[in-house]
Design a protein around this motif. Sequence first.
Motif, mmCIF file in Angstrom:
data_model
loop_
_atom_site.group_PDB
_atom_site.id
_atom_site.type_symbol
_atom_site.label_atom_id
_atom_site.label_comp_id
_atom_site.label_asym_id
_atom_site.label_seq_id
_atom_site.Cartn_x
_atom_site.Cartn_y
_atom_site.Cartn_z
ATOM 1 N N ASP A 23 0.885 -1.161 0.000
ATOM 2 C CA ASP A 23 0.000 0.000 0.000
ATOM 3 C C ASP A 23 0.925 1.214 0.000
ATOM 4 N N ASP A 24 0.444 2.378 0.382
ATOM 5 C CA ASP A 24 1.274 3.585 0.326
ATOM 6 C C ASP A 24 2.394 3.601 1.359
ATOM 7 N N GLU A 25 2.247 2.838 2.422
ATOM 8 C CA GLU A 25 3.196 2.899 3.533
ATOM 9 C C GLU A 25 3.994 1.615 3.761
ATOM 10 N N TRP A 26 3.386 0.451 3.512
ATOM 11 C CA TRP A 26 3.973 -0.836 3.872
ATOM 12 C C TRP A 26 4.037 -1.780 2.687
ATOM 13 N N GLU A 27 4.944 -2.738 2.784
ATOM 14 C CA GLU A 27 4.859 -3.915 1.924
ATOM 15 C C GLU A 27 4.505 -5.071 2.847
ATOM 16 N N TYR A 28 3.749 -6.002 2.316
ATOM 17 C CA TYR A 28 3.200 -7.085 3.110
ATOM 18 C C TYR A 28 3.505 -8.423 2.453
ATOM 19 N N ARG A 29 3.435 -9.447 3.269
ATOM 20 C CA ARG A 29 3.412 -10.821 2.772
ATOM 21 C C ARG A 29 2.832 -11.677 3.881
ATOM 22 N N HIS A 30 2.324 -12.807 3.500
ATOM 23 C CA HIS A 30 1.883 -13.765 4.513
ATOM 24 C C HIS A 30 2.709 -15.032 4.367
ATOM 25 N N VAL A 31 2.878 -15.680 5.488
ATOM 26 C CA VAL A 31 3.658 -16.908 5.564
ATOM 27 C C VAL A 31 2.715 -17.987 6.085
ATOM 28 N N ILE A 32 2.651 -19.083 5.346
ATOM 29 C CA ILE A 32 1.759 -20.178 5.728
ATOM 30 C C ILE A 32 2.606 -21.334 6.250
ATOM 31 N N LEU A 33 2.392 -21.649 7.511
ATOM 32 C CA LEU A 33 3.100 -22.769 8.136
ATOM 33 C C LEU A 33 2.331 -24.061 7.868
ATOM 34 N N PRO A 34 3.032 -25.160 7.639
ATOM 35 C CA PRO A 34 2.322 -26.441 7.591
ATOM 36 C C PRO A 34 1.622 -26.640 8.945
ATOM 37 N N LYS A 35 0.362 -26.996 8.933
ATOM 38 C CA LYS A 35 -0.389 -27.106 10.189
ATOM 39 C C LYS A 35 0.284 -27.987 11.238
ATOM 40 N N PRO A 36 0.887 -29.128 10.859
ATOM 41 C CA PRO A 36 1.545 -29.951 11.891
ATOM 42 C C PRO A 36 2.710 -29.234 12.584
ATOM 43 N N LEU A 37 3.292 -28.226 11.923
ATOM 44 C CA LEU A 37 4.398 -27.480 12.533
ATOM 45 C C LEU A 37 3.936 -26.737 13.784
ATOM 46 N N LEU A 38 2.669 -26.329 13.836
ATOM 47 C CA LEU A 38 2.157 -25.628 15.022
ATOM 48 C C LEU A 38 2.332 -26.464 16.292
ATOM 49 N N LYS A 39 2.254 -27.772 16.167
ATOM 50 C CA LYS A 39 2.400 -28.660 17.334
ATOM 51 C C LYS A 39 3.832 -28.698 17.845
ATOM 52 N N LEU A 54 -1.274 -18.274 17.646
ATOM 53 C CA LEU A 54 0.004 -17.641 17.969
ATOM 54 C C LEU A 54 -0.206 -16.188 18.357
ATOM 55 N N ARG A 55 0.599 -15.712 19.289
ATOM 56 C CA ARG A 55 0.620 -14.288 19.605
ATOM 57 C C ARG A 55 1.550 -13.609 18.600
ATOM 58 N N ILE A 56 1.688 -12.288 18.664
ATOM 59 C CA ILE A 56 2.647 -11.596 17.804
ATOM 60 C C ILE A 56 4.046 -12.031 18.242
ATOM 61 N N LEU A 57 4.823 -12.538 17.294
ATOM 62 C CA LEU A 57 6.153 -13.069 17.597
ATOM 63 C C LEU A 57 7.237 -12.039 17.302
ATOM 64 N N THR A 58 8.303 -12.091 18.094
ATOM 65 C CA THR A 58 9.463 -11.242 17.844
ATOM 66 C C THR A 58 10.239 -11.803 16.657
ATOM 67 N N ASP A 59 11.146 -10.992 16.141
ATOM 68 C CA ASP A 59 11.996 -11.410 15.030
ATOM 69 C C ASP A 59 12.710 -12.719 15.357
ATOM 70 N N HIS A 75 6.270 -9.407 12.295
ATOM 71 C CA HIS A 75 5.002 -10.127 12.434
ATOM 72 C C HIS A 75 4.056 -9.136 13.102
ATOM 73 N N TYR A 76 2.965 -8.790 12.429
ATOM 74 C CA TYR A 76 2.116 -7.728 12.948
ATOM 75 C C TYR A 76 0.667 -8.133 13.196
ATOM 76 N N GLU A 77 0.277 -9.309 12.728
ATOM 77 C CA GLU A 77 -1.137 -9.660 12.860
ATOM 78 C C GLU A 77 -1.304 -11.174 12.842
ATOM 79 N N VAL A 78 -2.325 -11.628 13.569
ATOM 80 C CA VAL A 78 -2.729 -13.027 13.524
ATOM 81 C C VAL A 78 -4.191 -13.075 13.119
ATOM 82 N N HIS A 79 -4.558 -14.158 12.501
ATOM 83 C CA HIS A 79 -5.940 -14.367 12.071
ATOM 84 C C HIS A 79 -6.409 -15.645 12.757
ATOM 85 N N LEU A 86 0.690 -16.454 9.180
ATOM 86 C CA LEU A 86 1.276 -15.312 9.886
ATOM 87 C C LEU A 86 1.375 -14.146 8.904
ATOM 88 N N LEU A 87 0.940 -12.979 9.344
ATOM 89 C CA LEU A 87 0.953 -11.795 8.499
ATOM 90 C C LEU A 87 2.140 -10.919 8.870
#
Length: 107
Positions: A23-39, A54-59, A75-79, A86-87
């Motif tokens: 957008d005018d201020e940011w560039e974005y991307r989303h990262v999709i983790l394999p669901k089993p990785l969450l465990k 997940l909560r907002i994670l540090t670098d 990492h700025y947002e979770v859905h 991860l957004l």
Amino acid sequence: MSQAQPTYEDYVQRIHYSEKYTDDEWEYRHVILPKPLLKLIPKEYFDPEEPGVLRILTDSEWRGIGITQSLGWEHYEVHAPEPHILLFRREKDYQEKYGPAGKPAAK
């Protein structure tokens, strides 16, 4: 012969990185983790208010999971309905402003 269970490294290899969008201020991307990785992610990375999300994670935390991106991403947002997505965002034109080392370019 039965197949071996996927390893952590196998799941890291299956992390999907979207194309960047802006957008005018940011560039974005989303990262999709394999669901089993969450465990396999440390329990303290999860939001105590929303189980399984997940909560907002540090670098260092998201890099420790196995996500690899150039400098400047945050990492700025979770859905909550899709906790494996991860957004991320970073300042628009980050690399032009700061270079690959993440420091302001010399003038």
